[in-house]
Motif scaffolding. Structure first.
Motif, mmCIF file in Angstrom:
data_model
loop_
_atom_site.group_PDB
_atom_site.id
_atom_site.type_symbol
_atom_site.label_atom_id
_atom_site.label_comp_id
_atom_site.label_asym_id
_atom_site.label_seq_id
_atom_site.Cartn_x
_atom_site.Cartn_y
_atom_site.Cartn_z
ATOM 1 N N PHE A 1 46.675 34.543 44.232
ATOM 2 C CA PHE A 1 47.162 35.516 43.249
ATOM 3 C C PHE A 1 47.162 34.881 41.860
ATOM 4 O O PHE A 1 46.690 35.474 40.879
ATOM 5 C CB PHE A 1 48.577 35.996 43.615
ATOM 6 N N ALA A 2 47.682 33.644 41.759
ATOM 7 C CA ALA A 2 47.750 32.972 40.455
ATOM 8 C C ALA A 2 46.344 32.744 39.899
ATOM 9 O O ALA A 2 46.092 32.918 38.707
ATOM 10 C CB ALA A 2 48.492 31.646 40.572
ATOM 11 N N TRP A 3 45.425 32.370 40.798
ATOM 12 C CA TRP A 3 44.033 32.145 40.364
ATOM 13 C C TRP A 3 43.448 33.426 39.782
ATOM 14 O O TRP A 3 42.931 33.447 38.671
ATOM 15 C CB TRP A 3 43.201 31.673 41.567
ATOM 16 N N TRP A 4 43.557 34.486 40.574
ATOM 17 C CA TRP A 4 43.014 35.775 40.110
ATOM 18 C C TRP A 4 43.738 36.251 38.857
ATOM 19 O O TRP A 4 43.131 36.762 37.930
ATOM 20 C CB TRP A 4 43.123 36.842 41.217
ATOM 21 N N PHE A 5 45.038 36.084 38.851
ATOM 22 C CA PHE A 5 45.812 36.545 37.709
ATOM 23 C C PHE A 5 45.366 35.811 36.441
ATOM 24 O O PHE A 5 45.174 36.407 35.401
ATOM 25 C CB PHE A 5 47.307 36.301 37.949
ATOM 26 N N HIS A 6 45.175 34.504 36.581
ATOM 27 C CA HIS A 6 44.798 33.725 35.419
ATOM 28 C C HIS A 6 43.407 34.124 34.905
ATOM 29 O O HIS A 6 43.225 34.356 33.708
ATOM 30 C CB HIS A 6 44.822 32.229 35.735
ATOM 31 N N ILE A 7 42.453 34.233 35.810
ATOM 32 C CA ILE A 7 41.098 34.525 35.330
ATOM 33 C C ILE A 7 40.972 35.971 34.826
ATOM 34 O O ILE A 7 40.396 36.223 33.771
ATOM 35 C CB ILE A 7 39.995 34.175 36.378
ATOM 36 N N ILE A 8 41.595 36.904 35.546
ATOM 37 C CA ILE A 8 41.563 38.297 35.062
ATOM 38 C C ILE A 8 42.334 38.383 33.746
ATOM 39 O O ILE A 8 41.919 39.046 32.803
ATOM 40 C CB ILE A 8 42.137 39.275 36.116
#
Lengths: 435, 261
Positions: A212-219
């Motif tokens: 979630f953090a990965w996706w949140f950061h890149i998005i």
């Protein structure tokens, strides 16, 4: 595989939106008049390096400059990590650089984390300055409503993005000891403080949080990149060209109007009979709307990040007059946006019954300017609001004969007595006979 | 006081080493005429071969240009350039930063190329060359003087140190206002504001600036521009401090210290 396809769609979508918006901005900037600026390349590059890259003018105010430097360096450096995000996202790998870079990777990640914490703290201080300490230049009436909101959105988003990075690294570190998929990164100093939060969680939950953090950061970063192009934050890119194209001549020099020179020469019988006809477009005298300004004036409007260092120094604004150099730049940009949007929809564009002068910037504002150059001197990215003010005044005086009555009397005095006051020209030298 | 005109010299087949451009304020404004005369006395005292245009001088066009009337500016500029070029003038000194800025920066594109020097830099040169000697600083020794930066000298042309160097030669106690040099606050008269009332606001700019100057505790406010002179003098009057605070131009201070009055 699904994650990879999804990532590709998100990336392509953001790329498309940014490209479209950049195209729009280019088109509104090209509403402006052409102006060739290709002299003194060395001096111009020096300005870019010192003022934009080196933040020279920011350091007139040390505390904000120092904090801004963290955000700026953080932006430049943390974006290196985005490269890894993109490769991982497309290739379906995880931290692709970690095994290859070894100890260097650990050092890099620690530096990113340090900057993430610095950015986070700087943004918190900035929010406090804006909303609690209420720094004056950030709370003047010209920033009411959207501009204030825009600034807070940006600061808030940066904080959330930094929290996402730190969370991702913390959960990743826990997962490294439980699952081979998570390549060892070495110990990461700042995110290690978050370990107690995650250490007792189940692996499944941690994987979800990490993803979630990965996706949140890149998005988040991609969304931010799109948002930036709509906000005052465009200065992160445009500060560079803006400092390059900034005026190099003494600040006191006003731009000449060759059209007028030709007319005056022929009136005085000075015109060169052999001169080739000039190629200057007739057009309007001065500026009534954005298309009467030069393209670099218009680009400057997009480069403005509404910090208000100009308005804070403006003698007219300080003493309660309506003029705010920052608002001159914001109004210019608003007008460009309105015209551009109208044209995009097949609307009337510049012929919508409105103009920059009167509908956005009033005569009361431009008449209050003392041409003291305090705003020009103050701008950290070399924007010149004075040029726009003086072009608008030229339109009012020459096309509308609408200058204030006392200025019209001054004009008349110069025409008839060759001095701005009504004295007889034959008395000009009388002082030499007085004791 | 010996004030030759360029025409006088030309009649004798001579030309001046330097032209003193007096400016409209220097010619007509009662207060600033005193500055003009002080400067002439200095020029006389150091034996420089100078001349003025006299009645052949005319407004540079600066206020017209800043107020938007480019036609009028260029009419003025072109006819001034014709006169200057007609006499073969090469070097010009002036006590007005507005004239200085216009002739130096804006006449070149219209065919007028001269070496233009503001009287602050000129006085500094004379002091550096030892042509003006101020033994013991004279009557200003140890007195508090504050210098108000003219925008058209400072930010417009990056001249911050010459006026200060002149004041230091007086051996005075130079005290700076908080807003000085690049952040100096305008007196409120630039950009043709001299020739109209200010827009609606909560304060006059010259009052804001005068308050700052008075807060330094200086007994002399030094200026280097006719418009600043008017604005600061009005401010001091408004604050009812004319009896103990004087507004003086650099040339007046030097002339006074040299006992040239």
């Amino acid at each position: 595989m699904i994650q990879q396809i999804l990532f590709f769609i998100v990336l392509a979508g953001a790329g498309y939106l940014i490209a479209k918006r950049v195209g729009f901005i280019r088109s509104t900037i090209s509403l402006g008049k052409k102006a060739e600026i290709n002299d003194c390349k060395d001096e111009r590059l020096r300005n870019v390096l010192l003022v934009a890259f080196g933040q020279k003018k920011m350091f007139k105010k040390f505390v904000p400059a120092f904090l801004h430097l963290f955000v700026y360096v953080g932006f430049l450096v943390i974006n290196l990590e985005v490269l890894e995000f993109i490769i991982d996202g497309l290739a379906g790998t995880h931290r692709i650089f970690a095994p290859n870079l070894g100890g260097f990777y650990t050092a890099l990640m620690n530096m990113f984390e340090f900057l993430a914490v610095a950015v986070l703290l700087a943004c918190v201080v900035f929010l406090i300055r804006r909303n609690i300490l209420r720094t004056k230049r950030l709370n003047l009436p010209d920033l009411a409503k959207w501009p204030r909101m825009d600034a807070n959105i940006i600061l808030f988003t940066e904080i959330i993005l930094m929290i996402a990075i730190l969370t991702m690294n913390a959960t990743d570190q826990v997962l490294q000891s439980r699952n081979d998929h998570y390549t060892p990164t070495g110990s990461l100093f700042f995110s290690s403080f978050l370990l107690p939060l995650f250490q007792n969680m189940e692996t499944g939950v941690l994987i979800i949080i990490e993803r979630f953090a990965w996706w949140f950061h890149i998005i988040g970063i991609l969304a931010f990149a799109v948002y930036v192009t709509y906000s005052k934050h465009l200065h992160i890119f445009l500060a560079f060209p803006n400092t390059y194209f900034a005026k190099l001549e003494p600040k006191g020099k006003m731009t000449n109007m060759p059209v007028v020179t030709n007319e005056v020469k022929s009136m005085l019988g000075l015109a060169d009979a052999n001169a080739t006809p000039t190629t200057v477009e007739p057009g309007r005298f001065g500026a009534k709307d954005v298309n009467d300004l030069t393209w670099n004036n218009l680009m400057a409007a997009y480069s403005c990040t509404e910090c208000g260092r100009c308005t804070e120094q403006c003698p007219a604004n300080i003493t309660g007059k309506k003029l705010s150099p920052r608002k001159i730049m914001m109004d210019t940009r608003d007008r460009m946006e309105d015209v551009g949007k109208s044209l995009q929809k097949g609307g009337p564009g510049l012929n919508d019954g409105k103009t920059l002068l009167n509908d956005y910037i009033t005569k009361e504002e431009i008449n209050a300017c003392t041409s003291c150059n305090a705003c020009v001197e103050a701008c950290p990215v070399l924007i010149n609001p004075l040029e726009i003010i003086l072009e608008l005044r030229r339109y009012v005086a020459m096309e509308e004969s609408g200058a204030p009555p006392s200025w019209n009397s001054m004009f008349q005095n110069i025409e008839t007595s060759f001095a701005p006051w009504k004295f007889s020209p034959s008395d000009r030298f009388n002082w030499s006979k007085e004791s | 006081m010996n004030v030759p005109t360029v025409a006088d010299l030309a009649a004798k087949g001579e030309s001046p080493e330097i032209l003193f451009w007096v400016g409209c304020a220097g010619s007509y404004d009662d207060r600033y005429k005193r500055v003009t005369k002080a400067f002439v006395k200095i020029l006389n005292a150091v034996n420089i071969k100078f001349a003025v245009l006299g009645t052949e001088e005319s407004c540079t066009g600066d206020p017209a240009r800043r107020a938007g009337n480019e036609f009028l500016f260029q009419m003025q500029a072109m006819s001034n350039i014709q006169v200057l070029n007609g006499y073969g003038i090469r070097k010009i000194v002036t006590a007005c930063p507005h004239c200085f800025n216009t002739i130096k920066n804006e006449y070149a594109e219209l065919g007028g190329n001269y070496e233009v020097i503001h009287h602050s830099a000129f006085l500094q040169q004379l002091i550096n060359e030892g042509k003006i000697k101020l033994e013991g600083g004279g009557s200003f020794k140890g007195k508090k003087i504050t210098y108000h930066d003219s925008c058209f000298l400072g930010r417009a042309n990056n001249i911050y140190e010459a006026p200060r160097a002149v004041l230091e030669a007086l051996d005075a106690d130079l005290v700076e206002m908080k807003r000085c040099r690049t952040t100096g606050l305008c007196c409120g008269a630039g950009g043709a504001q001299m020739f109209k009332d200010a827009e609606k606001g909560k304060k006059e700019i010259n009052i804001e600036r005068t308050e700052e100057a008075l807060a330094t505790g200086a007994s002399t406010i030094a200026v280097a521009c006719p418009f600043c002179m008017t604005m600061m003098s009005d401010g001091v009057k408004n604050k009812e401090r004319e009896s103990d605070v004087k507004v003086k131009d650099l040339a007046e201070l030097i002339a006074e210290a040299k006992g040239l009055n």
